[in-house]
Design a protein around this motif. Structure first.
Motif, PDB file in Angstrom:
ATOM      1  N   ILE A 162       0.861  -1.223  -0.029  1.00  0.00           N
ATOM      2  CA  ILE A 162      -0.169   0.016   0.050  1.00  0.00           C
ATOM      3  C   ILE A 162       0.815   1.235  -0.181  1.00  0.00           C
ATOM      4  O   ILE A 162       0.564   2.273  -0.652  1.00  0.00           O
ATOM      5  CB  ILE A 162      -0.869  -0.039   1.279  1.00  0.00           C
ATOM      6  CG1 ILE A 162      -1.994  -1.292   0.944  1.00  0.00           C
ATOM      7  CG2 ILE A 162      -1.503   1.231   1.310  1.00  0.00           C
ATOM      8  CD1 ILE A 162      -3.050  -1.386   2.260  1.00  0.00           C
ATOM      9  N   LEU A 163       1.913   1.114   0.517  1.00  0.00           N
ATOM     10  CA  LEU A 163       2.807   2.433   0.922  1.00  0.00           C
ATOM     11  C   LEU A 163       3.704   2.731  -0.217  1.00  0.00           C
ATOM     12  O   LEU A 163       4.269   3.812  -0.841  1.00  0.00           O
ATOM     13  CB  LEU A 163       3.998   2.152   2.089  1.00  0.00           C
ATOM     14  CG  LEU A 163       3.194   2.113   3.286  1.00  0.00           C
ATOM     15  CD1 LEU A 163       4.269   1.878   4.422  1.00  0.00           C
ATOM     16  CD2 LEU A 163       2.740   3.605   3.630  1.00  0.00           C
ATOM     17  N   LEU A 257      11.999   2.561  -1.309  1.00  0.00           N
ATOM     18  CA  LEU A 257      11.540   3.670  -1.842  1.00  0.00           C
ATOM     19  C   LEU A 257      10.512   4.341  -0.835  1.00  0.00           C
ATOM     20  O   LEU A 257       9.961   5.361  -0.906  1.00  0.00           O
ATOM     21  CB  LEU A 257      10.855   3.445  -3.072  1.00  0.00           C
ATOM     22  CG  LEU A 257      11.634   2.839  -4.268  1.00  0.00           C
ATOM     23  CD1 LEU A 257      10.927   2.457  -5.361  1.00  0.00           C
ATOM     24  CD2 LEU A 257      12.613   3.745  -4.498  1.00  0.00           C
ATOM     25  N   ILE A 258      10.117   3.632   0.213  1.00  0.00           N
ATOM     26  CA  ILE A 258       9.128   3.995   1.174  1.00  0.00           C
ATOM     27  C   ILE A 258       9.872   5.206   2.110  1.00  0.00           C
ATOM     28  O   ILE A 258      10.802   4.817   2.777  1.00  0.00           O
ATOM     29  CB  ILE A 258       8.506   3.079   1.978  1.00  0.00           C
ATOM     30  CG1 ILE A 258       7.617   1.998   1.124  1.00  0.00           C
ATOM     31  CG2 ILE A 258       7.507   3.547   2.932  1.00  0.00           C
ATOM     32  CD1 ILE A 258       7.269   0.702   1.938  1.00  0.00           C
ATOM     33  N   GLU A 259       9.125   6.209   2.241  1.00  0.00           N
ATOM     34  CA  GLU A 259       9.712   7.412   3.248  1.00  0.00           C
ATOM     35  C   GLU A 259       8.631   7.602   4.262  1.00  0.00           C
ATOM     36  O   GLU A 259       7.254   7.984   3.880  1.00  0.00           O
ATOM     37  CB  GLU A 259       9.864   8.632   2.231  1.00  0.00           C
ATOM     38  CG  GLU A 259      10.859   8.352   1.101  1.00  0.00           C
ATOM     39  CD  GLU A 259      10.916   9.716   0.419  1.00  0.00           C
ATOM     40  OE1 GLU A 259      10.010  10.552   0.544  1.00  0.00           O
ATOM     41  OE2 GLU A 259      11.679   9.899  -0.595  1.00  0.00           O
ATOM     42  N   LEU A 260       9.249   7.093   5.671  1.00  0.00           N
ATOM     43  CA  LEU A 260       8.308   7.466   6.941  1.00  0.00           C
ATOM     44  C   LEU A 260       9.150   8.232   7.622  1.00  0.00           C
ATOM     45  O   LEU A 260      10.351   7.787   7.846  1.00  0.00           O
ATOM     46  CB  LEU A 260       7.591   6.038   7.267  1.00  0.00           C
ATOM     47  CG  LEU A 260       6.784   5.313   6.565  1.00  0.00           C
ATOM     48  CD1 LEU A 260       6.544   4.169   7.334  1.00  0.00           C
ATOM     49  CD2 LEU A 260       5.464   6.149   6.536  1.00  0.00           C
ATOM     50  N   PRO A 261       8.538   9.274   8.415  1.00  0.00           N
ATOM     51  CA  PRO A 261       9.455  10.043   9.566  1.00  0.00           C
ATOM     52  C   PRO A 261      10.187   9.443  10.306  1.00  0.00           C
ATOM     53  O   PRO A 261      11.287   9.617  10.823  1.00  0.00           O
ATOM     54  CB  PRO A 261       8.289  11.077   9.920  1.00  0.00           C
ATOM     55  CG  PRO A 261       7.080  10.866   8.998  1.00  0.00           C
ATOM     56  CD  PRO A 261       7.204   9.615   8.354  1.00  0.00           C
ATOM     57  N   ILE A 262       9.507   8.114  10.987  1.00  0.00           N
ATOM     58  CA  ILE A 262      10.144   7.492  11.730  1.00  0.00           C
ATOM     59  C   ILE A 262      11.011   6.233  11.646  1.00  0.00           C
ATOM     60  O   ILE A 262      11.821   5.733  12.323  1.00  0.00           O
ATOM     61  CB  ILE A 262       9.071   6.838  12.855  1.00  0.00           C
ATOM     62  CG1 ILE A 262       8.123   5.825  12.110  1.00  0.00           C
ATOM     63  CG2 ILE A 262       8.124   7.978  13.546  1.00  0.00           C
ATOM     64  CD1 ILE A 262       7.095   5.134  12.799  1.00  0.00           C
ATOM     65  N   LEU A 263      11.096   6.081  10.287  1.00  0.00           N
ATOM     66  CA  LEU A 263      12.000   4.888   9.772  1.00  0.00           C
ATOM     67  C   LEU A 263      12.766   5.333   8.755  1.00  0.00           C
ATOM     68  O   LEU A 263      12.163   5.887   7.747  1.00  0.00           O
ATOM     69  CB  LEU A 263      11.080   3.602   9.323  1.00  0.00           C
ATOM     70  CG  LEU A 263      10.417   2.938  10.393  1.00  0.00           C
ATOM     71  CD1 LEU A 263       9.440   1.864  10.004  1.00  0.00           C
ATOM     72  CD2 LEU A 263      11.487   2.312  11.360  1.00  0.00           C
ATOM     73  N   GLU A 264      13.955   5.498   8.801  1.00  0.00           N
ATOM     74  CA  GLU A 264      14.854   5.929   7.422  1.00  0.00           C
ATOM     75  C   GLU A 264      15.107   4.868   6.665  1.00  0.00           C
ATOM     76  O   GLU A 264      15.429   5.116   5.332  1.00  0.00           O
ATOM     77  CB  GLU A 264      16.212   6.517   8.016  1.00  0.00           C
ATOM     78  CG  GLU A 264      16.045   7.802   9.131  1.00  0.00           C
ATOM     79  CD  GLU A 264      17.280   8.261   9.422  1.00  0.00           C
ATOM     80  OE1 GLU A 264      18.268   7.746   9.172  1.00  0.00           O
ATOM     81  OE2 GLU A 264      17.308   9.544  10.082  1.00  0.00           O
ATOM     82  N   ARG A 265      15.265   3.509   7.270  1.00  0.00           N
ATOM     83  CA  ARG A 265      15.433   2.236   6.262  1.00  0.00           C
ATOM     84  C   ARG A 265      14.495   1.560   6.290  1.00  0.00           C
ATOM     85  O   ARG A 265      14.343   0.432   7.104  1.00  0.00           O
ATOM     86  CB  ARG A 265      16.737   1.781   6.523  1.00  0.00           C
ATOM     87  CG  ARG A 265      18.149   2.575   6.477  1.00  0.00           C
ATOM     88  CD  ARG A 265      19.390   1.694   6.913  1.00  0.00           C
ATOM     89  NE  ARG A 265      19.573   0.655   5.858  1.00  0.00           N
ATOM     90  CZ  ARG A 265      20.189  -0.216   6.370  1.00  0.00           C
ATOM     91  NH1 ARG A 265      21.059  -0.410   7.075  1.00  0.00           N
ATOM     92  NH2 ARG A 265      20.461  -1.384   5.491  1.00  0.00           N
ATOM     93  N   MET A 266      13.296   1.750   5.336  1.00  0.00           N
ATOM     94  CA  MET A 266      12.011   0.830   5.485  1.00  0.00           C
ATOM     95  C   MET A 266      12.504  -0.480   4.816  1.00  0.00           C
ATOM     96  O   MET A 266      11.590  -1.585   5.244  1.00  0.00           O
ATOM     97  CB  MET A 266      10.960   1.376   4.432  1.00  0.00           C
ATOM     98  CG  MET A 266       9.934   0.795   4.643  1.00  0.00           C
ATOM     99  SD  MET A 266       8.992   1.149   6.199  1.00  0.00           S
ATOM    100  CE  MET A 266       7.404   0.046   5.999  1.00  0.00           C
ATOM    101  N   GLU A 267      13.631  -0.838   4.157  1.00  0.00           N
ATOM    102  CA  GLU A 267      13.939  -2.008   3.731  1.00  0.00           C
ATOM    103  C   GLU A 267      14.256  -2.899   5.055  1.00  0.00           C
ATOM    104  O   GLU A 267      13.990  -4.233   4.675  1.00  0.00           O
ATOM    105  CB  GLU A 267      15.216  -2.148   2.806  1.00  0.00           C
ATOM    106  CG  GLU A 267      16.324  -1.746   3.594  1.00  0.00           C
ATOM    107  CD  GLU A 267      16.657  -0.437   3.606  1.00  0.00           C
ATOM    108  OE1 GLU A 267      17.873   0.023   3.857  1.00  0.00           O
ATOM    109  OE2 GLU A 267      15.636   0.520   3.412  1.00  0.00           O
TER     110      GLU A 267
END
Length: 360
Positions: A162-163, A257-267
């Motif tokens: 979804i993200l 490619l996902i960008e979230l404020p609390i997670l710099e490395r979504m992988e």
């Protein structure tokens, strides 16, 4: 009482048990399927989800003719003692080898993205130690573990989908039918999501009735294929057919490619999902190989067979020189899987019918 007399699993548990059979290499499969089908690979995946129902139906029919019997007994009843034991040995070895390659794929992914300087043998030994311990606790532990963890992993996976949805350009899926399709290779790769499905045969005695087994297996296989179908479509939408050919783990790269404020490395979140899922497969694969050999030789406790299978898996997983060799060997094994699912299972059913008619 034997283990299968004490434990009966529900349709819901069968669904998530089958879900554990999806191969670890599913995250890199979009690249491999795209190589032979380009953007049309999703149609091959959709067709495979229907095609796989035939051998499943035939396997379920066998359980109705031989209720409460394990697969080794079914094979011996149909093929005779020698041929039945030989086929059981082939199936057990297939599952053991495929489990070894799955552990190696997971290990290389972990080293590439997380534990850069950790030796392969340490990661593999840790994974096998957990698998052997789970087998020592019995099938009930394995089934309950899958029943709990698989839905969580499934929801995590689709949250990632979804993200990244808004980053996809679905015009990359056009034209729907590519002019460069290699049909034979495309068809063979499309059944790769069911690489370990024959391991289901080792859980036959735990199913209460054939209808439950059929319903659970259908839902489980469709969950596997739906997951891969969405993964393939998003990979094409994000990377395009040409660029996708050069990405080793497109599922992991997609998560980056996902960008979230609390997670710099979504992988890392994706890797956590991938590692946890890999453990469910290792446990089921090691268990199935152990059960197969125990039933074949009819001696010794399962824990000892689990240790022996774990040792073989450990050695086999370290033999390939690099990850490309592992993928090539898996593609060869996938051809064996296709033969067993779409030739051996129908022939086994035919032999059973001929034998029963001859008796009557």
């Amino acid at each position: 009482m034997s283990e299968h007399e004490k434990l009966k699993i529900s349709t819901y548990q069968i669904v998530w048990l089958v879900g554990a059979f999806a191969p670890v290499g599913l995250t890199s499969l979009p690249r491999e399927l795209n190589e032979y089908t380009q953007q049309s690979g999703w149609m091959f995946a959709l067709a495979a989800s229907l095609l796989i129902l035939l051998p499943i139906r035939l396997l379920v029919n066998l359980t109705s003719r031989y209720p409460q019997q394990n697969f080794a007994s079914i094979l011996e009843s149909i093929l005779g003692k020698f041929a039945g034991k030989f086929m059981m040995l082939i199936l057990s070895l297939y599952i053991i080898i495929s489990t070894a390659f799955s552990i190696r794929i997971m290990t290389d992914g972990v080293i590439t993205y997380l534990l850069f300087h950790t030796p392969k043998w340490i990661i593999i030994a840790a994974a096998l130690a957990v698998s052997v311990y789970a087998i020592h606790k019995g099938a009930k532990t394995i089934i309950r573990f899958n029943e709990f963890i698989q839905p969580v992993l499934f929801m995590t996976f689709f949250a990632i989908f979804i993200l990244v949805f808004n980053k996809s350009d679905f015009t990359n899926l056009l034209p729907l039918v590519s002019r460069e399709i290699q049909w034979r290779n495309g068809v063979l790769l499309s059944v790769y999501p069911f690489f370990h499905l024959l391991a289901l045969a080792f859980f036959f005695p735990f199913t209460a009735n054939p209808k439950q087994l059929w319903n659970g297996a259908v839902w489980g296989t469709q969950i596997i294929n739906f997951t891969f179908l969405i993964l393939f479509i998003l990979n094409i939408g994000i990377f395009g057919s040409t660029e996708l050919n050069y990405i080793q783990h497109p599922g992991i790269e997609m998560a980056r490619l996902i960008e979230l404020p609390i997670l710099e490395r979504m992988e890392i979140v994706f890797m956590t999902y991938w590692i946890l899922y890999s453990f469910t497969l290792f446990i089921v694969g090691t268990y199935s190989g152990s059960v197969g050999l125990q039933q074949l030789f009819n001696r010794g406790p399962r824990s000892w067979w689990a240790l022996a299978v774990g040792a073989v898996v450990y050695v086999l997983s370290l033999l390939p020189e690099n990850i490309d060799t592992v993928h090539q060997l898996e593609l060869l094994l996938n051809q064996v899987n296709a033969v067993m699912m779409f030739m051996f299972v129908p022939l086994l059913t035919l032999a059973d019918r001929i034998k029963k008619k001859a008796r009557s």
